[in-house]
Scaffold this motif. Structure first.
Motif, PDB file in Angstrom:
ATOM      1  N   LYS A 142       0.809  -1.220   0.000  1.00 58.74           N
ATOM      2  CA  LYS A 142       0.000   0.000   0.000  1.00 58.74           C
ATOM      3  C   LYS A 142       0.843   1.272   0.000  1.00 58.74           C
ATOM      4  CE  LYS A 142      -3.947  -2.112   2.396  1.00 58.74           C
ATOM      5  NZ  LYS A 142      -4.820  -2.061   3.594  1.00 58.74           N
ATOM      6  N   ARG A 143       2.168   1.110   0.048  1.00 56.49           N
ATOM      7  CA  ARG A 143       3.047   2.275   0.083  1.00 56.49           C
ATOM      8  C   ARG A 143       3.692   2.483  -1.296  1.00 56.49           C
ATOM      9  NH1 ARG A 143       4.737   3.955   5.255  1.00 56.49           N
ATOM     10  NH2 ARG A 143       6.937   4.159   4.706  1.00 56.49           N
ATOM     11  N   ALA A 144       3.751   3.732  -1.731  1.00 58.76           N
ATOM     12  CA  ALA A 144       4.220   4.056  -3.075  1.00 58.76           C
ATOM     13  C   ALA A 144       5.743   3.954  -3.182  1.00 58.76           C
ATOM     14  CB  ALA A 144       3.781   5.472  -3.442  1.00 58.76           C
ATOM     15  N   GLN A 145       6.238   3.808  -4.405  1.00 53.63           N
ATOM     16  CA  GLN A 145       7.675   3.843  -4.661  1.00 53.63           C
ATOM     17  C   GLN A 145       8.195   5.241  -4.325  1.00 53.63           C
ATOM     18  OE1 GLN A 145       8.569   2.323  -8.580  1.00 53.63           O
ATOM     19  NE2 GLN A 145       7.263   0.520  -8.305  1.00 53.63           N
ATOM     20  N   GLN A 146       9.457   5.298  -3.837  1.00 51.82           N
ATOM     21  CA  GLN A 146       9.985   6.548  -3.292  1.00 51.82           C
ATOM     22  C   GLN A 146      11.347   6.881  -3.885  1.00 51.82           C
ATOM     23  OE1 GLN A 146       8.429   8.580  -1.138  1.00 51.82           O
ATOM     24  NE2 GLN A 146       6.633   7.262  -0.853  1.00 51.82           N
ATOM     25  N   SER A 147      11.429   8.016  -4.582  1.00 52.85           N
ATOM     26  CA  SER A 147      12.707   8.456  -5.159  1.00 52.85           C
ATOM     27  C   SER A 147      13.720   8.838  -4.086  1.00 52.85           C
ATOM     28  CB  SER A 147      12.479   9.639  -6.106  1.00 52.85           C
ATOM     29  OG  SER A 147      11.869  10.715  -5.418  1.00 52.85           O
ATOM     30  N   GLU A 148      13.240   9.199  -2.895  1.00 54.82           N
ATOM     31  CA  GLU A 148      14.130   9.559  -1.786  1.00 54.82           C
ATOM     32  C   GLU A 148      15.146   8.449  -1.491  1.00 54.82           C
ATOM     33  OE1 GLU A 148      15.465  11.797   1.680  1.00 54.82           O
ATOM     34  OE2 GLU A 148      14.244  12.362  -0.049  1.00 54.82           O
ATOM     35  N   LEU A 149      14.745   7.204  -1.666  1.00 52.33           N
ATOM     36  CA  LEU A 149      15.622   6.074  -1.351  1.00 52.33           C
ATOM     37  C   LEU A 149      16.842   6.023  -2.267  1.00 52.33           C
ATOM     38  CD1 LEU A 149      12.824   3.401  -0.793  1.00 52.33           C
ATOM     39  CD2 LEU A 149      14.189   4.540   0.977  1.00 52.33           C
TER      40      LEU A 149
END
Length: 373
Positions: free
Chosen positions: A46-53
């Motif tokens: 339910k959690r979106a992909q994250q560019s921060e990572l």
């Protein structure tokens, strides 16, 4: 020579919007700062992909979790069986880098003989079978009770089967000792959780309300909040704020009927930290004794008085920094006493002694690197 590490995460570890993600995310940051080339693999639901990572990892890959009937198995716990993926396995087999498995959830590879000679490190977030047994005891839903009890049964067998298939790093000594004594783990040690806090920011003086905070969609946290309203603040003339993610209609309904209580739904991270700092007492009872309570560490780094029960602090070494109540009557008495009592410099000094040496991300990352490489 560059050091490469695969990390398999049971969920997308950003944003860090409740306690379970602190250790996941800030470990990435600390390892990156030590020059480790991280290949991060995230199961997502339910959690979106994250560019921060991508700031901290050489690569980030995402895999769908097999939810519902697709993730059920008669032999494997659901939290494990729902996190299997052939594409992930193929990617991992293309090199010989060590693999850090975040949680029992991500340990399916230990059942695959192709990885028998691979360096495996299991980051233990809980003794999961005990955690699910306590969820069973605390649930009011017959369906959930049946699921939790069956999952606990499967997990006890499963955790015993993986106890000697890699280096196990628990978050506290209690879990370390359980794996050593109950499951006969030969390679097991304690590695404290990684945190965003580097100094004690607890303000001196007097705050203006009591605060219970947590992920309110978790049944245990909802029951703790309801217990506070019905058994502790039912006849106190002191304000209680309950803050956290996804409060249920039931919780909000009870709050409306409780004098001096209110619910703050889905506060931002900044709003939550502001409330923790402004509260006079952070009240954090728990009905579960496994793992480490990240919300307690947050309150100890950033808040004034902390009132807990024994389950919250058992085997944490943090007992001396908290006020401990054994039942509702004891909680009432402590709240009345602490509500006008200024938070003083001597208590800040005690927390510095207890916390800063243990929860040192740089030192703990260096320890982890020595274990892996």
């Amino acid at each position: 020579m560059e050091k490469h590490l695969h990390i398999i995460s049971f969920d997308v570890p950003y944003p860090v919007d409740h306690g379970g993600y602190f250790d996941l995310f800030y470990k990435l940051v600390a390892l990156h700062q030590q020059g480790i080339r991280i290949h991060l693999h995230c199961f997502e639901h339910k959690r979106a992909q994250q560019s921060e990572l991508e700031q901290y990892c050489a690569e980030v890959q995402y895999y769908p979790r097999q939810c519902g009937h697709k993730g059920f198995s008669h032999k494997l716990p659901y939290i494990v069986a729902s996190r299997t993926n052939a594409t992930l396995e193929d990617r991992l087999l293309k090199d010989s880098y060590p693999i850090l498995l975040e949680g029992v959830h991500c340990t399916y590879l230990l059942q695959d003989e192709r990885f028998n000679n691979r360096k495996m490190i299991i980051r233990l977030h809980n003794v999961e079978y005990k955690y699910y047994k306590q969820l069973f005891r605390n649930s009011n839903s017959l369906f959930h009770k049946m699921y939790y009890l069956n999952e606990s049964r499967l997990l006890k067998q499963y955790e015993g089967s993986i106890a000697n298939k890699g280096l196990i790093l628990a978050v506290n000594d209690l879990d370390t000792n359980t794996y050593r004594k109950e499951f006969g783990a030969q390679q097991v040690a304690t590695l404290p959780v990684f945190l965003p806090f580097t100094e004690i920011s607890a303000p001196e003086g007097v705050g203006c309300f009591c605060l219970y905070h947590g992920n309110l969609s978790v049944n245990e946290n909802e029951e703790a909040a309801i217990w506070l309203m019905k058994k502790v603040f039912n006849d106190l003339r002191i304000p209680l704020v309950i803050a956290g993610k996804s409060p249920s209609p039931r919780l909000q309904r009870i709050a409306r009927k409780t004098k001096n209580a209110c619910v703050v739904a889905d506060p931002s991270e900044q709003e939550m930290q502001d409330m923790i700092g402004k509260a006079q007492i952070n009240i954090l009872p728990s009905f579960n004794v496994t793992g480490v309570k990240l919300k307690l560490l947050n309150a100890l780094f950033n808040g004034r008085h902390c009132l807990v029960n024994e389950a919250t602090v058992q085997s944490t070494g943090l007992e001396s920094a908290c006020h401990i109540g054994t039942n509702a009557t004891a909680f009432k008495s402590q709240i009345v006493q602490l509500y006008r009592q200024p938070f003083a410099e001597e208590e800040i000094r005690l927390r510095k002694t207890l916390l800063l040496s243990t929860f040192d991300n740089k030192r703990n990352a260096q320890r982890l690197i020595q274990w892996i490489f």
